[in-house]
Scaffold this motif. Structure first.
Motif, PDB file in Angstrom:
ATOM      1  N   THR A  18       0.682  -1.243  -0.014  1.00  0.00           N
ATOM      2  CA  THR A  18      -0.425  -0.115  -0.354  1.00  0.00           C
ATOM      3  C   THR A  18       1.141   1.475  -0.529  1.00  0.00           C
ATOM      4  OG1 THR A  18      -0.003  -0.280   2.714  1.00  0.00           O
ATOM      5  CG2 THR A  18      -1.484  -0.524   1.482  1.00  0.00           C
ATOM      6  N   ASN A  19       2.257   1.371   0.061  1.00  0.00           N
ATOM      7  CA  ASN A  19       3.010   2.207   0.426  1.00  0.00           C
ATOM      8  C   ASN A  19       4.186   2.361  -0.434  1.00  0.00           C
ATOM      9  OD1 ASN A  19       1.665   4.371   2.468  1.00  0.00           O
ATOM     10  ND2 ASN A  19       1.697   1.589   3.411  1.00  0.00           N
ATOM     11  N   PRO A  20       3.631   2.352  -1.998  1.00  0.00           N
ATOM     12  CA  PRO A  20       5.330   1.399  -2.890  1.00  0.00           C
ATOM     13  C   PRO A  20       6.464   2.596  -2.245  1.00  0.00           C
ATOM     14  CG  PRO A  20       3.692   2.681  -4.170  1.00  0.00           C
ATOM     15  CD  PRO A  20       3.542   1.843  -2.359  1.00  0.00           C
ATOM     16  N   GLY A  21       8.140   2.224  -2.473  1.00  0.00           N
ATOM     17  CA  GLY A  21       8.475   3.188  -1.897  1.00  0.00           C
ATOM     18  C   GLY A  21       8.762   3.364  -0.233  1.00  0.00           C
ATOM     19  N   TYR A  22       8.163   3.109   0.105  1.00  0.00           N
ATOM     20  CA  TYR A  22       8.488   3.966   1.452  1.00  0.00           C
ATOM     21  C   TYR A  22       9.031   3.754   1.880  1.00  0.00           C
ATOM     22  CZ  TYR A  22       3.580   6.651   1.938  1.00  0.00           C
ATOM     23  OH  TYR A  22       3.126   7.751   2.036  1.00  0.00           O
ATOM     24  N   LEU A  23       9.661   1.572   2.210  1.00  0.00           N
ATOM     25  CA  LEU A  23       9.860   1.476   2.666  1.00  0.00           C
ATOM     26  C   LEU A  23      12.096   1.917   2.290  1.00  0.00           C
ATOM     27  CD1 LEU A  23       8.447  -2.370   2.419  1.00  0.00           C
ATOM     28  CD2 LEU A  23       9.018  -1.320   4.867  1.00  0.00           C
ATOM     29  N   ASP A  24      12.109   2.191   0.843  1.00  0.00           N
ATOM     30  CA  ASP A  24      13.588   2.102   0.694  1.00  0.00           C
ATOM     31  C   ASP A  24      13.983   4.206   0.946  1.00  0.00           C
ATOM     32  OD1 ASP A  24      14.124  -0.202  -0.911  1.00  0.00           O
ATOM     33  OD2 ASP A  24      12.642   1.310  -2.488  1.00  0.00           O
ATOM     34  N   ARG A  25      12.582   4.542   1.351  1.00  0.00           N
ATOM     35  CA  ARG A  25      12.823   6.171   1.845  1.00  0.00           C
ATOM     36  C   ARG A  25      13.093   6.163   3.369  1.00  0.00           C
ATOM     37  NH1 ARG A  25       9.041  10.219  -0.669  1.00  0.00           N
ATOM     38  NH2 ARG A  25       9.112  12.666  -0.002  1.00  0.00           N
ATOM     39  N   LEU A  26      11.884   5.679   3.888  1.00  0.00           N
ATOM     40  CA  LEU A  26      11.860   5.802   5.353  1.00  0.00           C
ATOM     41  C   LEU A  26      12.801   5.271   6.808  1.00  0.00           C
ATOM     42  CD1 LEU A  26       7.944   6.266   5.225  1.00  0.00           C
ATOM     43  CD2 LEU A  26       9.926   8.116   4.956  1.00  0.00           C
ATOM     44  N   PRO A  27      13.349   5.796   7.555  1.00  0.00           N
ATOM     45  CA  PRO A  27      14.139   5.042   8.536  1.00  0.00           C
ATOM     46  C   PRO A  27      13.140   3.210   8.920  1.00  0.00           C
ATOM     47  CG  PRO A  27      13.912   6.917   8.796  1.00  0.00           C
ATOM     48  CD  PRO A  27      13.022   7.060   7.341  1.00  0.00           C
ATOM     49  N   LEU A  28      14.138   2.874   9.263  1.00  0.00           N
ATOM     50  CA  LEU A  28      13.422   1.552   9.049  1.00  0.00           C
ATOM     51  C   LEU A  28      12.517   1.343  10.936  1.00  0.00           C
ATOM     52  CD1 LEU A  28      12.894  -1.489   7.937  1.00  0.00           C
ATOM     53  CD2 LEU A  28      14.524  -2.284   9.468  1.00  0.00           C
ATOM     54  N   ASP A  29      13.126   2.050  11.923  1.00  0.00           N
ATOM     55  CA  ASP A  29      11.984   2.494  12.793  1.00  0.00           C
ATOM     56  C   ASP A  29      11.102   3.206  12.800  1.00  0.00           C
ATOM     57  OD1 ASP A  29      13.965   4.464  12.362  1.00  0.00           O
ATOM     58  OD2 ASP A  29      14.595   5.101  14.504  1.00  0.00           O
ATOM     59  N   LEU A  30      11.436   3.637  11.689  1.00  0.00           N
ATOM     60  CA  LEU A  30      10.147   4.874  12.011  1.00  0.00           C
ATOM     61  C   LEU A  30       9.144   3.659  11.571  1.00  0.00           C
ATOM     62  CD1 LEU A  30       9.729   7.452  10.326  1.00  0.00           C
ATOM     63  CD2 LEU A  30       7.814   6.145  10.053  1.00  0.00           C
ATOM     64  N   VAL A  31       9.236   2.880  10.296  1.00  0.00           N
ATOM     65  CA  VAL A  31       8.318   2.042   9.895  1.00  0.00           C
ATOM     66  C   VAL A  31       7.938   0.700  10.999  1.00  0.00           C
ATOM     67  CG1 VAL A  31       7.679   0.470   8.180  1.00  0.00           C
ATOM     68  CG2 VAL A  31       9.100   2.412   7.327  1.00  0.00           C
ATOM     69  N   ALA A  32       9.004   0.126  11.737  1.00  0.00           N
ATOM     70  CA  ALA A  32       8.156  -0.496  12.833  1.00  0.00           C
ATOM     71  C   ALA A  32       7.211  -0.314  13.712  1.00  0.00           C
ATOM     72  CB  ALA A  32       9.815  -0.964  13.310  1.00  0.00           C
ATOM     73  N   SER A  33       7.661   1.507  14.506  1.00  0.00           N
ATOM     74  CA  SER A  33       7.177   1.870  15.301  1.00  0.00           C
ATOM     75  C   SER A  33       5.010   1.679  15.002  1.00  0.00           C
ATOM     76  CB  SER A  33       7.461   2.840  15.399  1.00  0.00           C
ATOM     77  OG  SER A  33       6.589   3.796  16.467  1.00  0.00           O
ATOM     78  N   LEU A  34       5.369   2.474  13.312  1.00  0.00           N
ATOM     79  CA  LEU A  34       4.119   2.388  12.514  1.00  0.00           C
ATOM     80  C   LEU A  34       3.252   0.982  12.823  1.00  0.00           C
ATOM     81  CD1 LEU A  34       1.970   3.962  10.507  1.00  0.00           C
ATOM     82  CD2 LEU A  34       3.496   3.102   8.888  1.00  0.00           C
ATOM     83  N   LEU A  35       3.949   0.233  12.185  1.00  0.00           N
ATOM     84  CA  LEU A  35       3.574  -1.261  12.568  1.00  0.00           C
ATOM     85  C   LEU A  35       3.343  -2.155  13.349  1.00  0.00           C
ATOM     86  CD1 LEU A  35       4.880  -2.564   8.661  1.00  0.00           C
ATOM     87  CD2 LEU A  35       3.055  -1.784   8.930  1.00  0.00           C
ATOM     88  N   ASN A  36       3.856  -1.382  14.879  1.00  0.00           N
ATOM     89  CA  ASN A  36       3.741  -2.009  16.030  1.00  0.00           C
ATOM     90  C   ASN A  36       4.370  -3.054  15.972  1.00  0.00           C
ATOM     91  OD1 ASN A  36       2.786  -1.815  18.478  1.00  0.00           O
ATOM     92  ND2 ASN A  36       1.453  -3.347  18.095  1.00  0.00           N
ATOM     93  N   VAL A  37       5.898  -3.076  15.608  1.00  0.00           N
ATOM     94  CA  VAL A  37       6.775  -4.698  16.017  1.00  0.00           C
ATOM     95  C   VAL A  37       8.351  -4.327  16.028  1.00  0.00           C
ATOM     96  CG1 VAL A  37       5.685  -5.900  13.763  1.00  0.00           C
ATOM     97  CG2 VAL A  37       7.541  -4.781  12.886  1.00  0.00           C
ATOM     98  N   LYS A  38       8.624  -4.441  16.395  1.00  0.00           N
ATOM     99  CA  LYS A  38      10.425  -4.804  16.102  1.00  0.00           C
ATOM    100  C   LYS A  38      11.445  -4.262  15.183  1.00  0.00           C
ATOM    101  CE  LYS A  38      10.667  -6.951  21.279  1.00  0.00           C
ATOM    102  NZ  LYS A  38      11.501  -8.045  22.004  1.00  0.00           N
TER     103      LYS A  38
END
Length: 327
Positions: A170-190
């Protein structure tokens, strides 16, 4: 509102930009353009700079021209990312929409970000006079809440891998662009869990590319050489012809084509027979059984069973339906 934010009057190109975005949803009255000429503002904030804080009124609705923002809240002194928005997204306080209440979240720049803004007091005034603006905002909010509901659902019921795959889709390109810890926080995973999933997913994608390459090579070779017409064709001999191991060929057949070896070969045989049945000249000179043996089937029963399994009807019925001569 966060201190040291420098709002400036938007230029005509900025107004044209935001109006084109609005027009993609609904036609805009020329008078609304005049209002945006008067009241649209622009600002630039640096990475990690706060746009507005928790427990304060968000005075504006923003549009991201370039950059990325994240909405956050705190619970038990822990930061929780509630959303991430990038170019062409509208952003404001969710809990205090249109300046109606104090915000329960704060918004911070993930990257250096260029924004356009209009004050809520002006926006609320325009709602009273411009139907199209009400409609546009309704569409924007509907899109946001639909995405928020889907995100909340997958985070509530999905496992870590499902959350990752949902976010990547649903968010193509986000994973290459955004800090991984930020995405982890959004998805509620370590973060460590997300990193592991990302690595495993990359390996799987590499494997899929490998399977696709061998799959195309297999199809080309079988079709060009009509190997399916050989009654004694075997998996290991076919693997040798295309230059891979029997084990690898089994993986390609099972994982890429979702077929067993015999079903894969019989699909070619049946397709060849179907094409022959549609040719009147061939049907005048050959029986169905003769075609079956020529296609590579070793027995009448194997031919009839495979044909019905793949086509959904018997060879005789297919011949009748296509106008072929029944022999």
């Amino acid at each position: 509102m966060s201190k040291h934010l420098q709002y400036n009057k938007a230029e005509s190109k900025d107004v044209s930009y935001i109006l084109n975005v609005l027009r993609s949803i609904h036609a805009v009255d020329p008078k609304l353009k005049e209002e945006f000429d008067k009241h649209l503002l622009k600002l630039r904030i640096k990475k990690d700079q706060i746009l507005f804080n928790e427990n304060e009124v968000c005075e504006y609705i923003y549009f991201i021209v370039k950059g990325a923002l994240m909405g956050c809240t705190t619970h038990n002194k822990q930061k929780i990312t509630t959303y991430i928005s990038i170019e062409n997204d509208f952003v404001s306080s969710i809990s205090g929409l249109h300046g109606s209440d104090y915000s329960q979240e704060y918004v911070v720049a993930v990257e250096d970000t260029d924004l356009l803004a209009i004050h809520n007091s002006e926006l609320n005034r325009l709602f009273a006079y411009h139907f199209e603006l009400n409609y546009i905002v309704r569409v924007v909010l509907g899109k946001y809440y639909k995405a928020a509901q889907q995100r909340a659902h997958i985070i509530r019921v999905g496992n870590a891998m499902e959350r990752y795959l949902y976010f990547a889709k649903t968010n193509p390109g986000y994973l290459d662009r955004l800090p991984l810890d930020l995405v982890a926080s959004l998805l509620n995973v370590k973060t460590s869990t997300l990193l592991s999933i990302q690595k495993n997913s990359s390996k799987a994608n590499e494997g899929n590319v490998d399977l696709a390459e061998f799959g195309r090579k297999l199809e080309s070779y079988v079709s060009d050489h009509q190997l399916f017409r050989q009654k004694d064709i075997r998996l290991h001999s076919l693997a040798q012809k295309i230059g891979i191991s029997s084990h690898k060929l089994s993986i390609v057949l099972n994982s890429y084509f979702n077929k067993s070896f015999i079903d894969y070969i019989n699909q070619y045989r049946v397709n060849w027979i179907k094409e022959s049945i549609r040719n009147p000249e061939i049907m005048q000179n050959f029986t169905l059984e003769a075609l079956a043996y020529s296609a590579g089937f070793s027995s009448r029963s194997a031919f009839y069973n495979s044909f019905k399994k793949i086509v959904g009807m018997s060879p005789l019925d297919y011949s009748k339906n296509t106008g072929g001569k029944r022999l």
